[in-house]
Write a protein that holds these residues in place. Structure first.
Motif, PDB file in Angstrom:
ATOM      1  N   GLY A 251      36.212 -50.397   5.219  1.00  0.00           N
ATOM      2  CA  GLY A 251      36.948 -48.548   4.671  1.00  0.00           C
ATOM      3  C   GLY A 251      36.492 -48.428   2.772  1.00  0.00           C
ATOM      4  N   ILE A 252      36.432 -49.614   2.029  1.00  0.00           N
ATOM      5  CA  ILE A 252      36.304 -50.105   1.048  1.00  0.00           C
ATOM      6  C   ILE A 252      34.153 -49.703   0.761  1.00  0.00           C
ATOM      7  CG2 ILE A 252      36.313 -51.775  -1.069  1.00  0.00           C
ATOM      8  CD1 ILE A 252      39.028 -53.040   0.331  1.00  0.00           C
ATOM      9  N   ALA A 253      33.828 -50.305   1.744  1.00  0.00           N
ATOM     10  CA  ALA A 253      32.392 -49.919   1.489  1.00  0.00           C
ATOM     11  C   ALA A 253      32.460 -48.870   2.041  1.00  0.00           C
ATOM     12  CB  ALA A 253      32.007 -50.406   2.768  1.00  0.00           C
ATOM     13  N   GLY A 254      33.174 -47.835   2.666  1.00  0.00           N
ATOM     14  CA  GLY A 254      32.985 -46.447   2.319  1.00  0.00           C
ATOM     15  C   GLY A 254      32.994 -45.688   1.514  1.00  0.00           C
ATOM     16  N   ILE A 255      33.991 -46.556   0.710  1.00  0.00           N
ATOM     17  CA  ILE A 255      34.811 -45.763  -0.194  1.00  0.00           C
ATOM     18  C   ILE A 255      33.960 -45.996  -1.405  1.00  0.00           C
ATOM     19  CG2 ILE A 255      36.388 -45.434  -2.377  1.00  0.00           C
ATOM     20  CD1 ILE A 255      38.337 -46.559  -0.103  1.00  0.00           C
ATOM     21  N   LEU A 256      33.048 -46.724  -1.445  1.00  0.00           N
ATOM     22  CA  LEU A 256      32.456 -47.366  -2.836  1.00  0.00           C
ATOM     23  C   LEU A 256      30.738 -46.565  -2.389  1.00  0.00           C
ATOM     24  CD1 LEU A 256      32.566 -51.266  -2.713  1.00  0.00           C
ATOM     25  CD2 LEU A 256      33.887 -49.182  -4.671  1.00  0.00           C
ATOM     26  N   THR A 257      30.531 -46.687  -1.030  1.00  0.00           N
ATOM     27  CA  THR A 257      29.049 -45.624  -0.504  1.00  0.00           C
ATOM     28  C   THR A 257      29.148 -44.507  -0.612  1.00  0.00           C
ATOM     29  OG1 THR A 257      29.561 -45.693   1.638  1.00  0.00           O
ATOM     30  CG2 THR A 257      27.966 -47.480   1.012  1.00  0.00           C
ATOM     31  N   SER A 258      30.257 -43.857  -0.425  1.00  0.00           N
ATOM     32  CA  SER A 258      30.397 -42.120  -0.827  1.00  0.00           C
ATOM     33  C   SER A 258      30.163 -41.889  -2.389  1.00  0.00           C
ATOM     34  CB  SER A 258      31.556 -41.532   0.221  1.00  0.00           C
ATOM     35  OG  SER A 258      31.622 -40.274  -0.458  1.00  0.00           O
ATOM     36  N   TRP A 259      31.612 -42.399  -2.866  1.00  0.00           N
ATOM     37  CA  TRP A 259      31.874 -42.559  -4.492  1.00  0.00           C
ATOM     38  C   TRP A 259      30.623 -42.799  -4.939  1.00  0.00           C
ATOM     39  CZ3 TRP A 259      36.654 -45.430  -6.999  1.00  0.00           C
ATOM     40  CH2 TRP A 259      36.839 -45.390  -7.731  1.00  0.00           C
ATOM     41  N   ASN A 260      29.472 -43.453  -5.076  1.00  0.00           N
ATOM     42  CA  ASN A 260      28.016 -44.155  -5.875  1.00  0.00           C
ATOM     43  C   ASN A 260      27.572 -42.804  -5.440  1.00  0.00           C
ATOM     44  OD1 ASN A 260      26.610 -45.523  -7.373  1.00  0.00           O
ATOM     45  ND2 ASN A 260      25.718 -45.775  -5.276  1.00  0.00           N
ATOM     46  N   SER A 261      26.909 -42.382  -4.018  1.00  0.00           N
ATOM     47  CA  SER A 261      26.143 -40.983  -3.852  1.00  0.00           C
ATOM     48  C   SER A 261      26.855 -39.927  -4.581  1.00  0.00           C
ATOM     49  CB  SER A 261      25.707 -41.047  -2.303  1.00  0.00           C
ATOM     50  OG  SER A 261      25.401 -42.545  -1.500  1.00  0.00           O
ATOM     51  N   LEU A 262      27.746 -39.199  -4.675  1.00  0.00           N
ATOM     52  CA  LEU A 262      28.752 -38.020  -4.591  1.00  0.00           C
ATOM     53  C   LEU A 262      28.522 -38.019  -6.424  1.00  0.00           C
ATOM     54  CD1 LEU A 262      30.701 -37.794  -1.719  1.00  0.00           C
ATOM     55  CD2 LEU A 262      28.404 -36.883  -2.368  1.00  0.00           C
ATOM     56  N   LEU A 263      28.843 -39.350  -6.954  1.00  0.00           N
ATOM     57  CA  LEU A 263      28.738 -39.074  -8.635  1.00  0.00           C
ATOM     58  C   LEU A 263      26.764 -39.017  -9.068  1.00  0.00           C
ATOM     59  CD1 LEU A 263      29.874 -40.305 -10.825  1.00  0.00           C
ATOM     60  CD2 LEU A 263      29.512 -42.112 -10.944  1.00  0.00           C
ATOM     61  N   MET A 264      26.918 -40.041  -8.112  1.00  0.00           N
ATOM     62  CA  MET A 264      24.900 -39.303  -8.296  1.00  0.00           C
ATOM     63  C   MET A 264      24.535 -38.215  -8.386  1.00  0.00           C
ATOM     64  SD  MET A 264      22.230 -41.997  -6.216  1.00  0.00           S
ATOM     65  CE  MET A 264      22.906 -42.923  -6.200  1.00  0.00           C
ATOM     66  N   GLY A 265      25.003 -37.400  -7.011  1.00  0.00           N
ATOM     67  CA  GLY A 265      24.446 -36.498  -7.181  1.00  0.00           C
ATOM     68  C   GLY A 265      25.142 -35.279  -7.692  1.00  0.00           C
ATOM     69  N   ALA A 266      26.244 -35.215  -8.248  1.00  0.00           N
ATOM     70  CA  ALA A 266      26.970 -34.649  -9.059  1.00  0.00           C
ATOM     71  C   ALA A 266      26.514 -34.133 -10.403  1.00  0.00           C
ATOM     72  CB  ALA A 266      28.689 -34.514  -8.876  1.00  0.00           C
ATOM     73  N   SER A 267      26.228 -36.328 -11.103  1.00  0.00           N
ATOM     74  CA  SER A 267      25.680 -35.283 -11.798  1.00  0.00           C
ATOM     75  C   SER A 267      24.607 -35.273 -12.123  1.00  0.00           C
ATOM     76  CB  SER A 267      25.063 -37.373 -12.583  1.00  0.00           C
ATOM     77  OG  SER A 267      25.301 -38.104 -11.991  1.00  0.00           O
ATOM     78  N   ARG A 268      23.597 -35.435 -11.023  1.00  0.00           N
ATOM     79  CA  ARG A 268      21.885 -34.546 -10.848  1.00  0.00           C
ATOM     80  C   ARG A 268      22.158 -33.659 -10.871  1.00  0.00           C
ATOM     81  NH1 ARG A 268      22.151 -39.833 -11.271  1.00  0.00           N
ATOM     82  NH2 ARG A 268      20.191 -41.348 -11.677  1.00  0.00           N
ATOM     83  N   LEU A 269      22.708 -32.410 -10.663  1.00  0.00           N
ATOM     84  CA  LEU A 269      22.768 -31.288 -11.033  1.00  0.00           C
ATOM     85  C   LEU A 269      23.273 -30.863 -11.931  1.00  0.00           C
ATOM     86  CD1 LEU A 269      24.771 -29.921  -7.161  1.00  0.00           C
ATOM     87  CD2 LEU A 269      22.826 -28.636  -8.637  1.00  0.00           C
ATOM     88  N   LEU A 270      24.103 -31.435 -12.335  1.00  0.00           N
ATOM     89  CA  LEU A 270      24.542 -30.925 -14.301  1.00  0.00           C
ATOM     90  C   LEU A 270      24.025 -30.999 -15.184  1.00  0.00           C
ATOM     91  CD1 LEU A 270      28.915 -33.088 -14.566  1.00  0.00           C
ATOM     92  CD2 LEU A 270      27.949 -30.433 -14.404  1.00  0.00           C
TER      93      LEU A 270
END
Length: 507
Positions: free
Chosen positions: A301-320
């Motif tokens: 579960g912690i691994a899932g938190i980190l993967t989702s967190w990492n990817s969506l931070l990446m995606g949101a920052s590129r959109l901004l």
């Protein structure tokens, strides 16, 4: 579209093409498989039954796959940072581009905040004495300083990894996704060796209302395949393959959720699941008859938190970053790190929000899920519209990956995507069987009220097309020059673009 923060700035750093095949696929899959499968699976099963919940995920995954097909063609044709921003700008113009981009950014940020709250909730399962120094209560949820600081630490670490470079983030993502799949394989093995079909009854629960009760969560659980288009400018693979990975990521996530639902229900019955905070972890423990195995799943579960967190931070920052590079948001968001060539200010902004989220307590989890989902589906709907428009208006546009061939089947896929997304949006409305509550609507409204303040700054009348961004930047430069001229008594002079020349000819 420009890949530098400001038009004509040749000295500015550019995004690096460093993501390989496995990095790209891991980013999309890891974004979708976050922590929700650990904390929400019990709710899905009690709401619709194991087969009802699985059916909802299959149907939802099918809908997302159709949406993913539209993304696949568009990202292959326009492999630039910002994804939706570019597609809508070319097909529908500047204001629609802002609306779609703002919608998906809002969805991403709610999930980043969700993971920042989910991390300490998970840590509490492993360390029951974690709660120290009571701060306050929010909606019945007690907030402790030590609990919140776990989420703060996670936010700092994930943000720092992303600032250091997308390649670093991609490598971390790949290894963590592989670990997550290893935990999933253990859960599946436990289901076959220690599970029972007797605990799965009733297979269906609450009929149609139960089915749609799970369906409304689908956009939140599947958001993330579209992170691949956000980072497309940094992918060092051919555009056609980038598009294919979008759809593959959706299919993998669908299989994962169905597996988790069936395995969890084989380990615990509905009554036990209803009283469990982390149902999948408790089911893992029951399947193996070991409390330690429950903690092993929590590691997943912690691994899932980190993967989702990492990817969506990446995606949101590129959109901004893309929105700021087009002048839709303040130029501050378009700054790239001079050494690592990452959108550092956009990352710091979103990372800062994730650091604040844990201080609002675990009651925020459900609100964040429900408030982000409508925005996500709005963005998907607009991308489907853009897909159909571009198929009709630009039939000769270069498309390395043409979905449905050259005939009308591709257009039918786009129209189907729009219809599916409109149907999903209707599920959230008051009076529907799966309508969301007042708190999520307040969060949704606050996000769009903030966006409206930026939307009105975007000039009207920007014609869609390949030169739309140049036209937008020229209009904004003209506006800025006019303000300066009003102060100094000068008449602004702005170089003409193809679109404003056309406007002059029409006048």
């Amino acid at each position: 579209m420009t890949s530098t923060p400001t038009q004509g700035s040749t000295a500015a750093p550019a995004l690096k093409k460093v993501l390989g095949r496995w990095d790209t696929l891991a980013i999309g899959v890891g974004a979708m498989i976050g922590f929700g499968w650990v904390v929400l699976t019990g709710d899905w099963i009690t709401t619709a039954g194991p087969l009802g919940a699985s059916l909802a995920m299959v149907v939802g995954g099918g809908i997302m796959a159709v949406v993913g097909l539209t993304y696949a063609e568009l990202v292959a044709a326009m492999p630039r940072a910002g994804g939706e921003h570019n597609y809508l700008l070319r097909a529908m113009g500047a204001r629609w581009s802002f609306a779609g981009s703002w919608a998906i950014v809002g969805g991403y940020i709610t999930i980043v905040a969700f993971e920042a709250v989910a991390l300490p909730k998970t840590a509490l399962y492993l360390f029951p004495d974690l709660n120290k120094v009571h701060l306050w209560d929010i909606a019945g949820s007690e907030v402790y300083l030590t609990w919140a600081l776990v989420g703060v630490l996670g936010g700092v670490v994930i943000t720092a990894i992303n600032i250091r470079g997308i390649k670093t983030a991609g490598v971390v993502q790949t290894f963590v996704v592989l670990f997550l799949f290893a935990i999933g394989a253990v859960l599946l093995f436990g289901s076959f060796t220690g599970g029972s079909t007797a605990t799965m009854e009733p297979f269906f629960n609450n009929g149609v209302a139960g089915f749609f009760g799970v369906m409304i969560i689908v956009p939140f659980m599947f958001v993330g395949f579209d992170v691949i288009p956000q980072s497309a400018e940094e992918c060092d693979i051919e555009p056609r393959r980038i598009g294919k990975y979008v759809v593959i990521a959706v299919l993998i996530a669908t299989a994962w959720y169905v597996m988790v639902i069936m395995a969890t229900s084989s380990g615990m019955g509905p009554a036990a699941l209803a009283n469990s905070d982390l149902a999948t972890a408790d089911a893992m423990g029951a399947l193996f008859g070991s409390a330690m195995m429950a903690k092993v799943l929590i590691a997943g579960g912690i691994a899932g938190i980190l993967t989702s967190w990492n990817s969506l931070l990446m995606g949101a920052s590129r959109l901004l970053y893309a929105m700021a590079a087009s002048g839709m948001l303040p130029a501050w968001f378009a700054k790239l790190h001079p050494k690592y060539h990452t959108p550092v200010n956009a990352l710091l902004f979103i990372g800062g929000l994730s650091v604040l989220a844990p201080f609002f307590g675990s009651a925020m989890l459900g609100w964040l899920v429900d408030s982000g989902s409508p925005s996500i589906v709005i963005a998907y709907l607009l991308v489907g519209v853009a897909f159909v428009i571009l198929r009709k208006r630009e039939p000769m546009m270069e498309r390395p990956l043409r979905i449905g061939g050259k005939g009308n089947f591709g257009k039918a896929i786009g129209v189907t995507s729009v219809i599916f997304c409109a149907a999903l949006i209707s599920l959230y409305l008051p009076g529907m069987p799966a309508a969301i509550g007042i708190q999520p609507w307040l969060l949704f409204g606050a996000w769009w009220a903030m966006g409206f303040a930026f939307l009105v700054r975007v000039p009207r009348g920007i014609e869609p097309g390949i030169n739309a961004e140049d036209e937008l930047l020229a209009r904004l430069a003209m506006r800025k020059a006019a303000k300066a001229g009003a102060v100094f008594g000068q008449v602004p002079q702005v170089a003409p673009t193809e679109n404003n020349v056309k406007e002059s000819e029409r006048a």
